[in-house]
Design an enzyme around this catalytic site. Structure first.
Site, mmCIF file in Angstrom:
data_model
loop_
_atom_site.group_PDB
_atom_site.id
_atom_site.type_symbol
_atom_site.label_atom_id
_atom_site.label_comp_id
_atom_site.label_asym_id
_atom_site.label_seq_id
_atom_site.Cartn_x
_atom_site.Cartn_y
_atom_site.Cartn_z
ATOM 1 N N GLY A 81 -14.329 -22.349 51.226
ATOM 2 C CA GLY A 81 -13.937 -22.757 52.584
ATOM 3 C C GLY A 81 -14.702 -21.969 53.632
ATOM 4 O O GLY A 81 -14.152 -21.564 54.660
ATOM 5 N N ALA A 82 -16.013 -21.773 53.375
ATOM 6 C CA ALA A 82 -16.822 -20.894 54.227
ATOM 7 C C ALA A 82 -17.231 -21.543 55.543
ATOM 8 O O ALA A 82 -17.755 -20.868 56.426
ATOM 9 C CB ALA A 82 -18.082 -20.481 53.457
ATOM 10 N N ASN A 83 -16.995 -22.847 55.671
ATOM 11 C CA ASN A 83 -17.520 -23.539 56.847
ATOM 12 C C ASN A 83 -16.643 -23.412 58.085
ATOM 13 O O ASN A 83 -17.051 -23.797 59.179
ATOM 14 C CB ASN A 83 -17.751 -25.030 56.536
ATOM 15 C CG ASN A 83 -16.474 -25.734 56.135
ATOM 16 O OD1 ASN A 83 -15.964 -25.504 55.038
ATOM 17 N ND2 ASN A 83 -15.932 -26.555 57.007
ATOM 18 N N SER A 84 -15.437 -22.885 57.929
ATOM 19 C CA SER A 84 -14.483 -22.979 59.044
ATOM 20 C C SER A 84 -13.628 -21.714 59.159
ATOM 21 O O SER A 84 -13.441 -20.992 58.165
ATOM 22 C CB SER A 84 -13.601 -24.200 58.755
ATOM 23 O OG SER A 84 -12.557 -24.306 59.666
ATOM 24 N N GLY A 85 -13.148 -21.436 60.366
ATOM 25 C CA GLY A 85 -12.111 -20.427 60.605
ATOM 26 C C GLY A 85 -12.385 -19.063 59.974
ATOM 27 O O GLY A 85 -13.436 -18.447 60.184
ATOM 28 N N GLY A 87 -12.873 -18.244 56.855
ATOM 29 C CA GLY A 87 -13.956 -18.258 55.856
ATOM 30 C C GLY A 87 -15.316 -18.114 56.516
ATOM 31 O O GLY A 87 -16.202 -17.418 56.008
ATOM 32 N N SER A 211 -0.701 -15.687 52.248
ATOM 33 C CA SER A 211 -0.097 -15.834 53.574
ATOM 34 C C SER A 211 1.290 -15.197 53.611
ATOM 35 O O SER A 211 1.972 -15.113 52.580
ATOM 36 C CB SER A 211 0.046 -17.330 53.887
ATOM 37 O OG SER A 211 0.788 -17.509 55.064
ATOM 38 N N TYR A 236 4.007 -25.136 50.724
ATOM 39 C CA TYR A 236 2.889 -24.263 51.139
ATOM 40 C C TYR A 236 3.233 -22.827 50.721
ATOM 41 O O TYR A 236 2.399 -22.122 50.135
ATOM 42 C CB TYR A 236 2.685 -24.349 52.656
ATOM 43 C CG TYR A 236 1.588 -23.427 53.182
ATOM 44 C CD1 TYR A 236 0.254 -23.631 52.839
ATOM 45 C CD2 TYR A 236 1.896 -22.354 54.031
ATOM 46 C CE1 TYR A 236 -0.757 -22.788 53.322
ATOM 47 C CE2 TYR A 236 0.894 -21.515 54.522
ATOM 48 C CZ TYR A 236 -0.428 -21.736 54.162
ATOM 49 O OH TYR A 236 -1.420 -20.892 54.639
#
Ligand SMILES: NC(=O)c1ccc[n+]([C@@H]2O[C@H](COP(=O)([O-])OP(=O)(O)OC[C@H]3O[C@@H](n4cnc5c(N)ncnc54)[C@H](OP(=O)(O)O)[C@@H]3O)[C@@H](O)[C@H]2O)c1
Length: 353
Positions: A81-85, A87, A211, A236
């Protein structure tokens, strides 16, 4: 670590253990979320305190200096998930620290946009994209095969990708999606990469982004398997609780003398794309409130960066971090038998896939 962080974590622990003693788990979760919110709002008024970007810069510089004195082997990291936020910011810090970073993302277009941004922001190009969809065990295995064909070392694995509060969905393998993506996909990914980490002479670190919401997770396998019991928030929480239980069990299996360490963390409540499935999350009102109650992606990535780079956490394994402190996770993650049972349950779930 600031005084505010220490107060937030130690108060949280006291509240948790008190309410757990009374068997009031939801009350504990509710109060801990309230403490987190107060912490975030107060942390915005830390006038004169070191900014989190400065903390990241220090971690990067300290790591680079240490590496230079050890001789410059190009180290390799994977961030899911390196593309966003969170990450994206974690990837940026690892790239700046000199790692070759494999950006494990499910969407080629988003990954391409993130890579352009990364190059603009760092003037570096020691990163690449490899496709990984955690909602498909086939995709996870094809990712690990591609990775192992190209690299013979893995120094840092940041299991960061996640989805939150989506309507009931199943992964390609028929697993409830939050459990499947947030935990099971990373379970398979990590296990498939253990051998290459074991053969990495300098040792490796696994960082699992969990989380504070794990505190609302009820550990009952029926809730994972039965669609009729599905609740977006509780499930979640279950996926993030399972991720900490996996961390504890993996550390236990690897043993104290292993060169691999594995830790889990809560990044804070962070202003990212994560709430996309929450009703009205696109509205200006939601965005305004969320921006007050959340920290920036740089602050959110600080814990992941610290666990990936800092000499202060060298040798620490099997722990759960909130802010920059080791914290006490909820009861199932402190129960060795349950953690071991979950491992067996997951192995059975992914067998033959
Ligand atoms: N933000 C918070 O307040 C908060 C609090 C506690 C924990 N966390 C955890 O922090 C982690 C990072 O989240 P974030 O806040 O940075 O949210 P985000 O901006 O939505 O990033 C999530 C990342 O996960 C990727 N992803 C989702 N499903 C995937 C799949 N099936 N396969 C591969 N990648 C997938 C997304 O890819 P796409 O861009 O293609 O969707 C995205 O890159 C998550 O594990 C989240 O649960 C966040």
């Amino acid at each position: 670590m600031s005084d505010l962080e220490q107060i937030a974590v130690s108060t949280s622990e006291k509240v948790l253990l008190f309410f757990e003693g009374l068997n009031l788990h939801f009350a504990a979760a509710f109060i801990l979320h309230a403490i987190e919110l107060i912490y975030i709002i107060l942390s915005k008024f830390r006038f004169g305190a070191t900014t989190d970007q400065v903390k990241v810069d220090r971690l990067v510089l300290e790591y680079k200096t240490r590496q230079e004195s050890l001789g410059n082997v190009r180290k390799v990291a994977i961030v899911t998930g390196a593309n966003s936020g969170i990450g994206f910011e974690t990837t940026k810090a690892l790239v700046r620290a000199g790692f070759h970073v494999v950006m494990a993302c499910r969407n080629r277009i988003f990954a391409g946009q993130a890579m352009e941004k990364l190059e603009q922001q760092t003037d570096l190009n020691n990163f690449e994209f490899m496709e990984l969809d955690l909602a498909s065990i086939k995709s996870v295995k094809s990712f690990t095969e591609n990775f192992k064909a190209k690299f013979n070392r893995l120094d840092v694995l940041v299991n960061n990708a996640g989805v939150m509060a989506c309507p009931y969905q199943e992964t390609e393998d028929g697993i409830e999606a939050q459990f499947g993506v947030n935990y099971v996909g990373h379970f398979v990914l990590t296990n498939e990469l253990l051998e290459v980490m074991q053969s990495t002479a300098e040792g490796s670190r696994i960082v699992n982004v969990s989380s504070i919401a794990h505190r609302v997770g009820i550990y009952e396998t029926a809730r994972i398997l039965d669609k009729n019991l599905y609740n977006r928030v509780i499930n979640y929480g279950i996926s993030k609780l399972a991720f900490i239980m996996f961390t504890v069990e993996l550390a236990n299996r690897l043993g104290k003398d292993s060169k691999i360490t594995v830790n889990a963390l809560h990044p804070g409540v962070v202003d990212t794309n994560l709430p996309r499935y929450i009703p009205f999350s696109d509205s200006a009102f939601f965005k305004f409130i969320f921006s007050i109650c959340s920290v920036s992606p740089v602050t959110g990535a600080l814990n992941s960066i610290r666990l990936s780079l800092s000499s202060e956490v060298e040798g620490i394994t099997g722990k759960y971090f909130e802010h920059e402190c080791v914290s006490v996770p909820n009861a199932p993650a402190r129960d060795k038998k349950l953690c071991s049972d979950l491992w067996g349950f997951t192995e059975a779930m992914v067998k033959g896939k």
